[in-house]
Scaffold this motif. Structure first.
Motif: not given
Ligand SMILES: Nc1nc2c(ncn2[C@@H]2O[C@H](COP(=O)(O)OP(=O)(O)O)[C@@H](O)[C@H]2O)c(=O)[nH]1
Ligand SMILES: [Mg+2]
Length: 608
Positions: A194-214, A216-221
């Motif tokens: 459930d979005y924003f509600s807090g879920q039972v999860l084992a691993g990492t879960q992150a929402l990409i809302f933007d990018f930057q490109y460099s 020297h470092q490539g894609v920055i999320v």
């Protein structure tokens, strides 16, 4: 107790968001005083030159024991996709209203989307230091709009700093901390995500809302962590593309990137991926622990382009460079869409979809600056759908591609719903203007003391016919306008072509309402007549539509002797000129070509 607060500032353009953010950064000592400058979060050169915010900008501040993650957003409607994405990364929004302007159209639009995202809204009145400030009046407007009592509306000045610290305290009190995933209870069934509600999860879960490109470092999320944590060296993957990578660096914004040991659930920050090629990830995608089964977060809808223009490299040698530049630009501007196309004269290039004329201007300017490219940009157009008599339906993105009159069965065009706030005194002028732009009024409401809110639907084509400028001048600058794309409807339009010396100039073609064909043809012809330099021979300028010539005028030939304006001077130069003129005349007659300077194209395309 959780000490994290995520919030953004939203408002109509110029109501003082970036200036208020400056004061937040000062009060929290996020930026050293000597490094402080006005609207410091507007870090792109273009933003500073134009005094507008184009990109959202996250920044982390420390205030007492609290970690405050702020996102400053753009106010101009062409950048509303930035705002909508910022809203998914936070729990609260400061809705800022300029005390000298009151609630404006874009205030309503951003408020609506903040509510759709379930955010806590903190109503704030800005610029209370101004001699023109109408604080009590604005308070009433805002409390009525939100349905809250006037004493919950806060006040501040980004100029003097008054009220700024109280605002931070209000953020801490009113905005809830991020909901964190619950601990897994042994033996329990796995609940639905459930979005924003807090879920039972084992691993990492992150929402990409933007990018930057460099380079020297490539894609920055840029991401909002929802579950788990990330640190340097973690093996991660993009859910949609399945692409795996190892986090080369994680960090937060201060507002410049600042390395961090860890990003935890609920926080906002970045990950450096080192990936150099674009195209493997989109905003709205989820990053999770590699090889895990963590479900994706609900993403974003693709924005629907409002205007289209083709962008070609001046030299075909730069085609690959342009493709790469567009790919990189799209990483930091996810509202841009593009597709390869080719044209007989211009070679290979790209058809680009943008969210408005300002967006188009910014995109081309960024390509020129950031990638050092010389470009040819075609006349922008909106999208039409055309059904030809043989039953085929095609999308048309530029006037020259619009099929010949004789083979068209039906045409559809996009409509927009427009909200207009204006002082009641200007209603008469506005109604006339709305009629001229084929607008149909859906509702008229008294909005606040002496002000009216109009909701109308009209063809996007008519909105693009300088509607914003016209309504500003019809209301002495007091009207504010916001709009939203709606469905396609049947259209009664035709392609108007301009012929110069009997030759069609595709760049001058455009789509106009059938009932305006004559008027538009005469206007375009007269305009060209006024700006086209005289040629060696007399030149016919004609408007052509619906299979007939609708307007015609002849520009007389230029005076015979090009050396007339030279007094004395170098005789050999005069001879050369005469020689050149002779040759030129022969050449031009042969090809019947008229020399149309670049600035004539620009003037014809711009405005009306
Ligand atoms: N008098 C006064 N002017 C302000 C204040 N805050 C911003 N401004 C001015 O309003 C204009 C727009 O400010 P900006 O922060 O860029 O607005 P944004 O578009 O909402 O980010 C700028 O010229 C600022 O100097 C304020 O508190 N008082
Ligand atoms: Mg700003």
């Amino acid at each position: 107790m959780n000490h994290v607060r995520n919030f953004c500032i939203i408002s109509h353009v110029d109501h003082g968001k970036s200036t208020l953010a400056d004061r937040f950064l000062e009060v929290t000592h996020t930026i050293e005083k000597r490094k402080m400058r006005e609207q410091v979060l507007d870090s792109m050169d273009l933003e500073r030159e134009r005094g507008i915010t184009i990109k959202m900008q996250p920044v982390r501040m420390k205030y007492g024991e609290y970690q405050l993650n702020l996102i400053d957003t753009p106010g101009h409607i062409d950048f509303s996709y930035e705002v909508s994405r910022a809203l998914t990364a936070v729990e609260g929004a400061i809705l800022l209203v300029d005390a000298t302007q009151g609630v404006q159209a874009q205030t309503l639009t951003t408020l609506r989307s903040a509510r759709e995202h379930g955010l806590v809204i903190i109503p704030v009145i800005s610029k209370i230091d101004s001699p023109l400030a109408q604080v009590e009046d604005t308070k009433l407007q805002l409390s009525k709009l939100l349905g809250v009592s006037a004493d919950t509306v806060l006040t501040c000045s980004g100029r003097t700093g008054e009220g700024v610290e109280d605002l931070l305290k209000a953020v801490i009190e009113r905005v809830p901390p991020p909901k964190l995933p619950q601990k897994k209870v042994l033996g329990s069934a796995s609940p639905q995500p459930d979005y924003f509600s807090g879920q039972v999860l084992a691993g990492t879960q992150a929402l990409i809302f933007d990018f930057q490109y460099s380079d020297h470092q490539g894609v920055i999320v840029y991401l909002r962590m929802f579950a788990g944590s990330v640190k340097k060296g973690d093996a991660l993957e993009f859910v949609m593309s399945g692409r795996r990578f190892s986090a080369l660096e994680v960090g937060t914004f201060s507002p410049t990137p600042k390395v961090a040991a860890l990003l935890n659930a609920g926080e906002i920050g970045y990950i450096v991926t080192g990936i150099k090629e674009p195209g493997f990830a989109r905003v709205g995608d989820t990053i999770r622990t590699a090889k895990s089964a963590t479900p994706p977060l609900p993403g974003y809808g693709e924005p629907r382009p409002v205007v289209w223009a083709s962008i070609y490299p001046e030299s075909q040698d730069d085609f690959t460079a342009l493709r790469q530049a567009l790919g990189r630009l799209r990483l930091s501007d996810s509202s841009l869409s593009f597709e390869e196309e080719s044209s007989g004269i211009l070679g290979r290039g790209f058809r680009c979809g943008m969210l408005g004329m300002l967006h188009l201007e910014i995109v081309t300017e960024r390509l020129r600056r950031e990638a050092h490219l010389r470009l040819v940009v075609t006349t922008p157009s909106i999208e039409y759908e055309v059904e030809t008599k043989d039953g085929k339906r095609v999308s048309v993105y530029s006037a020259p591609q619009f099929p010949e009159h004789g083979i068209i069965a039906k045409v559809w065009e996009p409509f927009v719903e427009v909200e207009i706030l204006l002082p009641a005194d200007y209603l008469g002028n506005t109604v006339t203007l709305l009629f001229e732009h084929e607008a149909e009024t859906l509702s008229t409401e008294n909005f606040s003391e002496g002000r009216i809110k109009l909701t109308v639907v009209m063809p996007l084509r008519e909105l693009m016919r300088n509607f914003f400028d016209k309504i500003k001048s019809a209301t002495s600058g007091y009207a504010s306008v916001s709009y939203q794309m709606r469905e396609l409807r049947l259209a009664d339009v035709a392609r108007l072509d301009i012929l110069v010396a009997d030759e069609l100039v595709p760049a001058f073609s455009r789509i106009v309402a059938k009932h305006r064909v004559d008027e538009e043809a005469v206007a375009a012809m007269e305009k060209l007549y006024g700006i086209l330099p005289r040629q060696m021979f007399s030149t016919k300028i004609q408007g052509q539509a619906l299979g007939r010539i609708v307007s015609s005028r002849t520009l007389s030939a230029m005076s015979k002797n090009v050396t007339q304006h030279m007094y004395g001077g170098d005789i050999t130069r005069k001879m050369k000129l005469r020689e050149k003129q002779k040759k030129g005349k022969v050449k031009m007659k042969e090809r019947g070509k008229v020399n149309i300077p670049e600035e004539v194209f620009l003037k014809m395309v711009k405005g009306e």
